[in-house]
Design a protein around this motif. Sequence first.
Motif, PDB file in Angstrom:
ATOM      1  N   VAL A 176       0.827  -1.216   0.000  1.00 39.98           N
ATOM      2  CA  VAL A 176       0.000   0.000   0.000  1.00 39.98           C
ATOM      3  C   VAL A 176       0.856   1.259   0.000  1.00 39.98           C
ATOM      4  O   VAL A 176       0.639   2.177  -0.797  1.00 39.98           O
ATOM      5  N   MET A 193       0.780   4.273  -2.658  1.00 43.53           N
ATOM      6  CA  MET A 193       0.285   5.568  -2.177  1.00 43.53           C
ATOM      7  C   MET A 193       1.226   6.695  -2.559  1.00 43.53           C
ATOM      8  O   MET A 193       0.793   7.766  -2.979  1.00 43.53           O
ATOM      9  N   LEU A 248     -10.119  10.517  -0.489  1.00 47.87           N
ATOM     10  CA  LEU A 248     -10.349   9.073  -0.542  1.00 47.87           C
ATOM     11  C   LEU A 248      -9.035   8.305  -0.470  1.00 47.87           C
ATOM     12  O   LEU A 248      -8.908   7.319   0.265  1.00 47.87           O
ATOM     13  N   VAL A 249      -8.030   8.808  -1.202  1.00 46.13           N
ATOM     14  CA  VAL A 249      -6.731   8.139  -1.203  1.00 46.13           C
ATOM     15  C   VAL A 249      -6.117   8.182   0.202  1.00 46.13           C
ATOM     16  O   VAL A 249      -5.547   7.194   0.670  1.00 46.13           O
ATOM     17  N   LEU A 250      -6.281   9.292   0.898  1.00 46.43           N
ATOM     18  CA  LEU A 250      -5.713   9.408   2.249  1.00 46.43           C
ATOM     19  C   LEU A 250      -6.429   8.469   3.217  1.00 46.43           C
ATOM     20  O   LEU A 250      -5.795   7.886   4.113  1.00 46.43           O
ATOM     21  N   PHE A 295      -7.857   5.600   2.376  1.00 47.52           N
ATOM     22  CA  PHE A 295      -7.315   4.278   2.055  1.00 47.52           C
ATOM     23  C   PHE A 295      -5.947   4.111   2.695  1.00 47.52           C
ATOM     24  O   PHE A 295      -5.640   3.063   3.271  1.00 47.52           O
ATOM     25  N   ALA A 296      -5.115   5.149   2.587  1.00 47.78           N
ATOM     26  CA  ALA A 296      -3.743   5.063   3.095  1.00 47.78           C
ATOM     27  C   ALA A 296      -3.743   4.772   4.586  1.00 47.78           C
ATOM     28  O   ALA A 296      -3.118   3.808   5.039  1.00 47.78           O
ATOM     29  N   TYR A 330      -5.119   1.183   5.451  1.00 46.42           N
ATOM     30  CA  TYR A 330      -4.327  -0.004   5.155  1.00 46.42           C
ATOM     31  C   TYR A 330      -2.934   0.029   5.767  1.00 46.42           C
ATOM     32  O   TYR A 330      -2.321  -1.005   5.965  1.00 46.42           O
ATOM     33  N   ILE A 331      -2.414   1.227   6.031  1.00 49.89           N
ATOM     34  CA  ILE A 331      -1.035   1.296   6.530  1.00 49.89           C
ATOM     35  C   ILE A 331      -0.990   1.069   8.036  1.00 49.89           C
ATOM     36  O   ILE A 331      -0.100   0.379   8.537  1.00 49.89           O
TER      37      ILE A 331
END
Lengths: 247, 258
Positions: free
Chosen positions: A211, A215, B100-102, B104-105, B108-109
Amino acid sequence: MIDEALQRFIALAGRVGLHYDFLLSGSEVRQWAAGMGTTLLLVVLAIPLSLAAGIAFAAALTSGRPWLALPVRAYVELTRNTPTLVQLMFAFFALNMLLSRALGGAAHNPFTPFFWVVAVTGLHIAAFHAEALRGGIEAVPAPLVEAAQATGFSAFEILRFVTLPLALRTALPALMNNLVNLVKLTTIGSAIAVGEVTYASIMIWTQRDNVLELMIVILLFFGLINLTVSRIGHFVERRLAIPGYGV
Amino acid sequence: MSAAALPARGALRAAWPWLALAAGSGLFWSFLDARLTRDLLDWLPYLASGFVMNVLISVLAMALGTLGGVVLGAMELSNARVVRAPAVAYVQLFRNAPHLVLIFATTYIFPFEIVVAGSYLPFPDWLKAVLGLAVPACAYVAEIVRGAILSVPTSQWDAARGSGLSRGQTLRWIILPQCLRRALPPWMNLYASITMSTALASLVGVHELLHAATDASTAVRRDDFTIAVYLTVLAAFFLFCFPISRLTRRLERRFAPR
């Protein structure tokens, strides 16, 4: 040559704990590149749609005709105060379903998820454009409009040749800001399985568990698009600048 | 009547025709189809529990964002490059990043549980969504703070010292009140925007309003119910965010520099 550079990059990244091995797998690279292409296509289609609809909405808002201004005002308020993702879900699960039924089955429905993402994000940002342009149109000094009226310009001609050109210039920074938001909004396409870059990345990281690596690239990718958009904005701003005219 | 209550009442007065319109069309619909109304009422508590989560995420994200943003905004104004550069870079990067990307980040991180003093504490998805939205909120608040501080002319510091005020007194009585006035409307706009972004948390499986609506629509499996439930979601966000944006516009006009 390129392969060698890629190998060296993967080795270098591996040393700081980032695993970019998937770049050696042809199918995943193709999927990812296709995702980036889809994102760019979404952006390239939604930007003109948002600008065209934004100008039309602004014209309706400042037309002085209540039957035209009120529905657009209601649309603008509704759009600005509800989440775009919910609008997309509503459009895709409710409107699209009704359309399918009216057309006799989903097989006859020409509207793809891709279409709905462009339409919803473009029309959402159009509401913000409309507000910015309305402010610009209302800021045009009244004597200028009166002079145009006295010269025999019709209401449309005044908009086309007098108020809109000036409003575009005052609203330009706000419009560019909206476009940056539009670029970011296209990611919600992943919610209805449009294969843009976020969706393609989800596909890859569920296989690879990398990920963080993806990212970093996605953030740089969006940073680059938005840098390009604001560069174009500054260029347009300089080209349109009228010597001696405010702002 | 306190000064703060006045714009709130004004916003309510401006919003009420819209509220009446929404309530009226809802009532009209319910007369049209009694079964739909009953189903919707059955699911309403479930939907409401989802919306509570949206409000919770938005409040926490905004609180964290404000704390971080004030620090970052002050760092952006520092004369020392080593202090300024990281703050500027953070703001640039995360203002351009899709929310949205943040989300997800962060989802999952971060791990699903964290070890604190030997005991395992769960790290639920909704808390990760809070962090995912706090990251861009910090960047936006930093810009708001920077803009507000820069909007006060430096000559006011000199004028205050000339009037015999200490540095602390100048900050407390001259500078900060003006900063707050400038910063409040954009801060409220940001809050409304972050609230709307909480719907994105549904995509990482957080039980919030949109997620609840999808659950309800797959459970009932009727077209008219699907339409009604998504309309309810739109209405809930609208009724929450519209008064905020009306109030913001009134404050903007009131605080506009004359």
